[in-house]
Design a protein around this motif. Structure first.
Motif, short mmCIF file in Angstrom:
data_model
loop_
_atom_site.label_atom_id
_atom_site.label_comp_id
_atom_site.label_asym_id
_atom_site.label_seq_id
_atom_site.Cartn_x
_atom_site.Cartn_y
_atom_site.Cartn_z
N HIS A 138 0.80 -1.23 0.00
CA HIS A 138 0.00 0.00 0.00
C HIS A 138 0.83 1.28 0.00
O HIS A 138 0.35 2.32 -0.42
CB HIS A 138 -0.95 0.01 1.20
N ASP A 139 2.06 1.21 0.49
CA ASP A 139 2.87 2.42 0.53
C ASP A 139 4.34 2.05 0.53
O ASP A 139 4.73 0.97 0.99
CB ASP A 139 2.54 3.25 1.78
N SER A 146 1.09 -2.94 -15.30
CA SER A 146 -0.14 -3.71 -15.37
C SER A 146 -0.92 -3.64 -14.08
O SER A 146 -2.03 -4.13 -13.97
CB SER A 146 0.19 -5.18 -15.67
N THR A 147 -0.32 -3.01 -13.06
CA THR A 147 -1.00 -2.86 -11.78
C THR A 147 -0.98 -1.41 -11.36
O THR A 147 -0.20 -0.62 -11.84
CB THR A 147 -0.29 -3.72 -10.71
N SER A 148 -1.83 -1.07 -10.40
CA SER A 148 -1.95 0.31 -9.97
C SER A 148 -0.78 0.72 -9.10
O SER A 148 -0.12 -0.10 -8.50
CB SER A 148 -3.26 0.48 -9.20
N THR A 149 -0.55 2.04 -9.05
CA THR A 149 0.52 2.57 -8.21
C THR A 149 -0.03 3.44 -7.11
O THR A 149 0.61 4.35 -6.64
CB THR A 149 1.50 3.39 -9.06
N GLY A 150 -1.24 3.17 -6.70
CA GLY A 150 -1.88 4.00 -5.70
C GLY A 150 -1.64 3.53 -4.29
O GLY A 150 -0.83 2.69 -4.02
N SER A 151 -2.42 4.09 -3.38
CA SER A 151 -2.31 3.74 -1.97
C SER A 151 -3.69 3.59 -1.38
O SER A 151 -4.19 4.45 -0.69
CB SER A 151 -1.53 4.82 -1.22
N PRO A 152 -4.37 2.45 -1.67
CA PRO A 152 -5.74 2.29 -1.21
C PRO A 152 -5.82 2.25 0.30
O PRO A 152 -4.95 1.75 0.98
CB PRO A 152 -6.14 0.93 -1.81
N SER A 153 -6.92 2.77 0.84
CA SER A 153 -7.18 2.69 2.27
C SER A 153 -8.51 1.99 2.46
O SER A 153 -9.13 1.52 1.52
CB SER A 153 -7.23 4.10 2.86
N ILE A 154 -8.97 1.92 3.69
CA ILE A 154 -10.24 1.27 3.96
C ILE A 154 -11.38 1.98 3.25
O ILE A 154 -12.42 1.40 2.97
CB ILE A 154 -10.50 1.22 5.48
N ASN A 155 -11.20 3.27 2.92
CA ASN A 155 -12.23 4.01 2.20
C ASN A 155 -12.22 3.70 0.71
O ASN A 155 -13.04 4.20 -0.04
CB ASN A 155 -12.02 5.51 2.39
N SER A 156 -11.24 2.92 0.26
CA SER A 156 -11.05 2.71 -1.16
C SER A 156 -11.89 1.57 -1.70
O SER A 156 -12.37 0.72 -0.98
CB SER A 156 -9.58 2.38 -1.44
N THR A 157 -12.03 1.56 -3.03
CA THR A 157 -12.51 0.37 -3.69
C THR A 157 -11.28 -0.49 -3.88
O THR A 157 -10.37 -0.17 -4.62
CB THR A 157 -13.13 0.71 -5.06
N MET A 158 -11.23 -1.63 -3.25
CA MET A 158 -9.99 -2.35 -3.13
C MET A 158 -9.57 -3.09 -4.40
O MET A 158 -8.58 -3.80 -4.42
CB MET A 158 -10.06 -3.33 -1.96
#
Length: 345
Positions: A16-17, A318-330
């Motif tokens: 995630h980070d 091919s994959t995301s470079t984000g930082s999803p949290s519990i508020n995210s669409t996982m």
């Protein structure tokens, strides 16, 4: 020339980070596998030096302190906790280290006053003292501070973003400006502590310290979906502030204001619509903006025409470079399990 190297972190689930320390020689990563790993990346090496296990849920974000306060690492998790780790030889608590015992970290403080997932943590500029901001899905922000004596105080700011706080970023420490009768510019007083937050209410809010508390100075409402990340640029002018933001609506904005003329913020749109944009980050000089989206990381700089130009677009992932949290669409993830790209120019 842009060079991309991949680091096999050994994480068993989504990362995630990933954060470099002040000197750029240690890389900390965190994952849904509940662990934090620290690598020595100096001299082009990639050596695991510590694995930290203290959270009971996915670890969303990390933040290194300024070296003035030693090697401190803050982490936040779905387990509603914030842990502050210190490189030390601990007494009492068992050390978290690699099998060789070369580097040890222990938890020196545990903050567990939030009632929902803690999604973001950010250390303040060292000029403000030892101070950490924490944002949660319960809608509140906590400000933790210490004088270095091992004791921590907490000031909680309730209802900052009622649906949930996703991101935080501190303003650089800049002394207030003044001018004398001859128009000679100078500095006066103490720097005003400020930070910016973004949340699930689609708003960006700017906060400042006032009378031993925190009050909202203003808010920006250009986004029409959850704000995923905000980044206050390092100082590039005594009189100008600059904040970048990205949102689930696919837009990236840069807000600027000239504090000598007005408190109004002007908004510039970066590029066109982004696919699942997750994070924004400024260079140390505050003039280059990195934007991490689902399929790529791109770098942007303000051109002479007043528009941001794309400097380079590294190879598509091919994959995301984000930082999803519990508020995210996982469905969107930071990177494939165990691997992260590291880009150098």
């Amino acid at each position: 020339m842009t060079q991309i190297n991949a680091i096999d972190t050994g994480h068993e689930e989504i990362i995630h980070d990933a954060q470099l320390d002040y000197y750029g020689i240690r890389l900390a990563t965190c994952s849904s596998d509940k662990s934090i790993k620290i690598f020595d990346v100096s001299n082009s090496q990639q050596r695991l030096i510590a694995e930290l296990k203290g959270h009971e849920g996915p670890v969303w974000q990390l933040s290194w302190s300024h070296p003035t306060f030693g090697s401190l690492l803050a982490s936040c998790s779905y387990d509603r906790k914030v842990l502050i780790w210190k490189e030390t030889t601990p007494t009492g608590l068992p050390p978290q280290s690699n099998p060789t015992g070369a580097t040890q970290y222990s938890v020196i403080y545990e903050h567990e006053r939030h009632t929902s997932s803690v999604n973001t943590v950010a250390w303040a500029p060292y000029e403000y003292g030892l101070m950490l901001a924490c944002g949660s899905s319960d809608g509140s922000i906590s400000i933790l501070s210490s004088t270095g004596d091992g004791k921590w105080t907490t000031r909680k700011v309730p209802d900052c973003h009622p649906p949930g706080v996703n991101a935080l970023s501190w303003a650089p420490a800049v002394l207030p400006q003044s001018s004398d009768d001859a128009g000679v510019q100078g500095t006066t007083g103490e720097p005003v502590k400020r930070f910016v937050s973004g949340g699930c209410d689609c708003l960006i809010r700017i906060w400042k310290e006032q009378d031993d508390g925190w009050v909202e100075e203003t808010h920006l409402d250009q986004h029409n979906d959850w704000v995923r990340d905000v980044a206050w640029a390092p100082t590039f002018s005594f009189h100008k502030d600059k904040i970048a933001s990205c949102s689930q609506d696919g837009n990236v904005y840069v807000f600027t204001r000239d504090t000598r003329l007005s408190n109004n913020w002007e908004c510039i749109t970066i590029g066109t619509h982004f696919n699942d944009v997750w994070s924004v980050s400024w260079s140390l000089t505050g003039d280059i903006l990195a934007v991490a989206a689902a399929d790529k990381v791109s770098l942007w700089k303000l051109g002479l025409d007043g528009k941001y130009q794309c400097l380079t677009t590294p190879q598509t992932s091919s994959t995301s470079t984000g930082s999803p949290s519990i508020n995210s669409t996982m469905e969107s993830t930071t990177g494939e399990s165990g691997n992260i790209p590291v880009m150098a120019t």
